[in-house]
Scaffold this motif. Structure first.
Motif, mmCIF file in Angstrom:
data_model
loop_
_atom_site.group_PDB
_atom_site.id
_atom_site.type_symbol
_atom_site.label_atom_id
_atom_site.label_comp_id
_atom_site.label_asym_id
_atom_site.label_seq_id
_atom_site.Cartn_x
_atom_site.Cartn_y
_atom_site.Cartn_z
ATOM 1 N N THR A 193 0.812 -1.215 0.000
ATOM 2 C CA THR A 193 0.000 0.000 0.000
ATOM 3 C C THR A 193 0.847 1.267 0.000
ATOM 4 O OG1 THR A 193 -0.104 -0.178 2.396
ATOM 5 C CG2 THR A 193 -1.958 -1.062 1.157
ATOM 6 N N TYR A 233 -5.525 1.116 17.009
ATOM 7 C CA TYR A 233 -4.800 1.669 15.867
ATOM 8 C C TYR A 233 -4.111 0.543 15.090
ATOM 9 C CZ TYR A 233 -5.051 6.729 16.761
ATOM 10 O OH TYR A 233 -5.462 8.025 16.893
ATOM 11 N N ASP A 240 -4.846 -2.580 14.880
ATOM 12 C CA ASP A 240 -5.857 -3.348 14.163
ATOM 13 C C ASP A 240 -6.258 -2.654 12.868
ATOM 14 O OD1 ASP A 240 -6.446 -5.585 15.802
ATOM 15 O OD2 ASP A 240 -8.538 -5.322 15.164
ATOM 16 N N PHE A 241 -6.513 -1.394 12.996
ATOM 17 C CA PHE A 241 -6.943 -0.592 11.851
ATOM 18 C C PHE A 241 -5.853 -0.583 10.781
ATOM 19 C CE2 PHE A 241 -9.367 3.619 10.930
ATOM 20 C CZ PHE A 241 -10.106 2.974 9.962
ATOM 21 N N GLN A 267 -5.688 -3.884 9.024
ATOM 22 C CA GLN A 267 -6.804 -4.055 8.100
ATOM 23 C C GLN A 267 -6.602 -3.254 6.818
ATOM 24 O OE1 GLN A 267 -10.846 -4.994 10.006
ATOM 25 N NE2 GLN A 267 -10.138 -3.134 10.995
ATOM 26 N N LYS A 268 -5.915 -2.147 6.985
ATOM 27 C CA LYS A 268 -5.653 -1.318 5.816
ATOM 28 C C LYS A 268 -4.472 -1.820 5.010
ATOM 29 C CE LYS A 268 -7.770 2.933 6.858
ATOM 30 N NZ LYS A 268 -7.615 4.358 7.124
ATOM 31 N N ARG A 318 -9.009 -10.646 9.922
ATOM 32 C CA ARG A 318 -9.110 -9.185 9.815
ATOM 33 C C ARG A 318 -9.519 -8.866 8.393
ATOM 34 N NH1 ARG A 318 -7.129 -8.154 15.034
ATOM 35 N NH2 ARG A 318 -8.783 -9.626 15.415
ATOM 36 N N LYS A 319 -10.562 -8.113 8.269
ATOM 37 C CA LYS A 319 -11.031 -7.757 6.935
ATOM 38 C C LYS A 319 -9.981 -6.951 6.171
ATOM 39 C CE LYS A 319 -15.041 -5.484 6.768
ATOM 40 N NZ LYS A 319 -16.158 -4.646 6.300
ATOM 41 N N ASN A 320 -9.857 -7.238 4.926
ATOM 42 C CA ASN A 320 -8.962 -6.459 4.073
ATOM 43 C C ASN A 320 -9.716 -5.230 3.576
ATOM 44 O OD1 ASN A 320 -7.612 -5.348 1.888
ATOM 45 N ND2 ASN A 320 -6.686 -7.296 1.313
ATOM 46 N N LEU A 321 -9.402 -4.116 4.206
ATOM 47 C CA LEU A 321 -10.141 -2.894 3.887
ATOM 48 C C LEU A 321 -9.875 -2.370 2.485
ATOM 49 C CD1 LEU A 321 -10.064 -0.844 7.202
ATOM 50 C CD2 LEU A 321 -11.958 -2.114 6.193
ATOM 51 N N MET A 322 -8.742 -2.763 1.920
ATOM 52 C CA MET A 322 -8.424 -2.318 0.564
ATOM 53 C C MET A 322 -9.408 -2.927 -0.426
ATOM 54 S SD MET A 322 -6.003 -0.279 0.915
ATOM 55 C CE MET A 322 -7.139 0.112 2.226
#
Lengths: 346, 346
Positions: A59, A107, A109-110, A113-114, B46-50
């Motif tokens: 990313t 944070y 976790d977020f 996930q990103k 964990r969901k893949n937010l992308m």
DNA sequence: CTGAAAGCGCTAACAA
DNA sequence: TTGTTAGCGCTTTCAG
């Protein structure tokens, strides 16, 4: 939203060709390359990096976890991290945790996930639960830690030799003839506090001076705590002639207390800080302090992340930087200390 | 990496069911919901937010563009923005531009490619080319601007009344009896400078005092510039008895110059700053200054972005906040100014 | 209430 | 050198 498809249509090629010229991968004739670029220009196309990230698993974003950006030390560090990251085409997501483990965990976790490419921690307190969890749960995620040692696990660490800093600061005072030196530190649960204290004590011992436990205080790395504890120390019948503050903010608090008590710096009291932050040059007299190479440290932390990303292997290095003393005007030879005060301090 | 697919397999349901329980959308029986959640737990999914962002067109990320995080004013602002964003489940990507338009443009490009949900600008200088480009090229992208007015376009603006601030600061000095007041400002190309100067001049006029153009200086919002210009001003035969500094950093420079020249604050010289930054309480004597509600402003800027995201329409609001004066110890009644200095300043 | 299938915008084999 | 195609991990109709 303009997509690769639109560009392909405009340039009369397939989307894979567009992708190829965009990424400069594979072969493309100079002519089609031009056509594609023209289409890109014409449509003002911007690649959707999220879609690319889904495939590349990159990313170009890292997370930076600190207690509080309002603390100038972390502002300086953040700038170093952001500058370096930017040079590598990486963005940084800022996370202020206030040293709160729950907030930190959220944070993290977020960020995960990103799909961030890495996380840099600069959390002063010895609360490494989250870091350890991250390392064990995501062993391939590049992580580096600035300023703390994490026990029990291998990890990228960028450190300043706090022991050395404490030693140098104290030695400076000792060389000026001070023997009655106090140490006002921050939170006990931080590597900075612990190591700086060791340096302080070792220097004292090397000069054959006994450590006065009343003169060693742990509290918080803040101005008000420096003030409070200096007030306490400086109103003792046998007050110190010098104070080593574990960071510049504490030193600022010491200045304030000294001023209220009519104790002059450096004539009546020598003060040494730590960090060489902006504060050091703003206060009067300018503060003698220990400089930590923050920029270099932030930079190195990012470089370690980048290295891990590129080499796709978990490097685990420890980099120790060395502090230096910046002598300004807050310290003076004991002989110059006003006789009256010296008398009182006996 | 654990995906929704793995969870589906583990829970013996389809991926759409997993998606549904994860997003609490559509119907799901309590029983399957439980099964899915257990699988999520068990696999530590964990969901893949992308991937989600690719569909939702929401990354829960905003960009914050400032000149330099090392500048405490922006550190405070950044904290406000980050805190508020975090409360809405939004991350912030930090961008330090050093007021460089090229750098800014690159950041903007990068942010857009990453699909940020919005951009907050807090760039003091009147160089709004990039902002205008963004607005025209991405009319649907939520944008808010803190601290500057962008001419010619409708945009979300969060402002402090700089004119009012300049007026209040000057009035305070006037009320103390000063008539010989200088204004040391930052860069001429900034709304802050321009408006604060207007406030300064208007107050003077209201008191029937002529503006001495030699006493109005534009340079940079930095300590060293405050120092340099104060040096210049204070060594004039007819020196000012009060200085209004357009920000606290400049005021710090004024302090330094005054100290070197043996001019005492506030006895010989009154000083008013602007921002009520950390500096104001660190210097001695504590600085009288104009407080801008930075936290509220940062918060509001984020709220405007969030509103735009939610309502999916381009709100364009202007919020003006009012400054207040924080009186500390750097200003004094003219009568109290030392006669010697007063004499000299004639 | 649940599953199959299409597709978000892009990349990367594999063919041609 | 270029195009076709199969996904990346997820959401969302649309049937069932």
């Amino acid at each position: 939203m303009v997509t690769i498809k639109d560009v392909a249509k405009e340039a009369n090629v397939s989307i894979s060709t567009v992708s190829r010229v965009l990424n400069q991968s594979g072969y493309t004739s100079e002519e089609t390359r031009k056509r594609v670029m023209e289409a890109v220009e014409k449509l003002n196309f911007r690649k959707n990096l999220m879609a690319a990230a889904l495939i590349n698993k990159q990313t170009s974003t890292i997370g930076l976890i600190i207690p509080d950006i309002k603390n100038i030390f972390y502002a300086d560090l953040t700038r170093a991290v952001e500058d370096t990251a930017n040079a590598y085409g990486i963005n940084v997501v800022l996370c202020n945790t206030d040293n709160n483990l729950n907030k930190e965990a959220k944070y993290i976790d977020f960020l995960i996930q990103k799909g961030v490419d890495g996380i840099i921690f600069s959390t002063p307190e010895v609360k490494d639960k989250n870091i350890k969890t991250v390392i064990s749960q995501y062993p391939d995620l590049p992580v580096s830690v600035i300023g703390s040692k994490i026990r029990g696990i291998q990890i990228n660490e960028v450190l300043v030799d706090n022991f050395e800093g404490g030693y140098i600061a104290t030695r400076h005072l000792l060389e000026l003839g001070h023997t009655n030196i106090a140490f006002i530190s921050g939170i006990l649960n931080s590597f900075a506090s612990i190591e700086r204290k060791k340096g302080f004590e070792t220097a004292l011992k090397d000069w054959d001076i006994e450590v006065n436990e009343d003169f060693v205080i742990f509290d918080q790395f803040k101005i008000e705590n420096g003030y409070k504890n200096a007030m306490h120390l400086l109103t003792k019948p046998n007050r110190p002639t010098a104070i080593f503050a574990a960071n510049d903010a504490i030193a600022v608090g010491v200045y304030k207390a000294a001023r209220e008590l009519g104790i002059r710096i450096p004539e009546d009291l020598s003060v040494v800080g730590f960090d060489n932050s902006q504060y050091a040059e703003i206060v009067y007299p300018p503060l003698t302090t220990i400089q930590t190479p923050i920029f270099e440290m932030g930079k190195r932390a990012v470089e370690l992340i980048v290295k891990m990303i590129k080499e796709k292997q978990t490097v685990k290095e420890t980099h120790v930087f060395h502090p230096t003393i910046i002598k300004r005007e807050s310290t003076a030879i004991l002989e110059h200390t006003s006789p009256l005060r010296r008398e009182r301090s006996k």
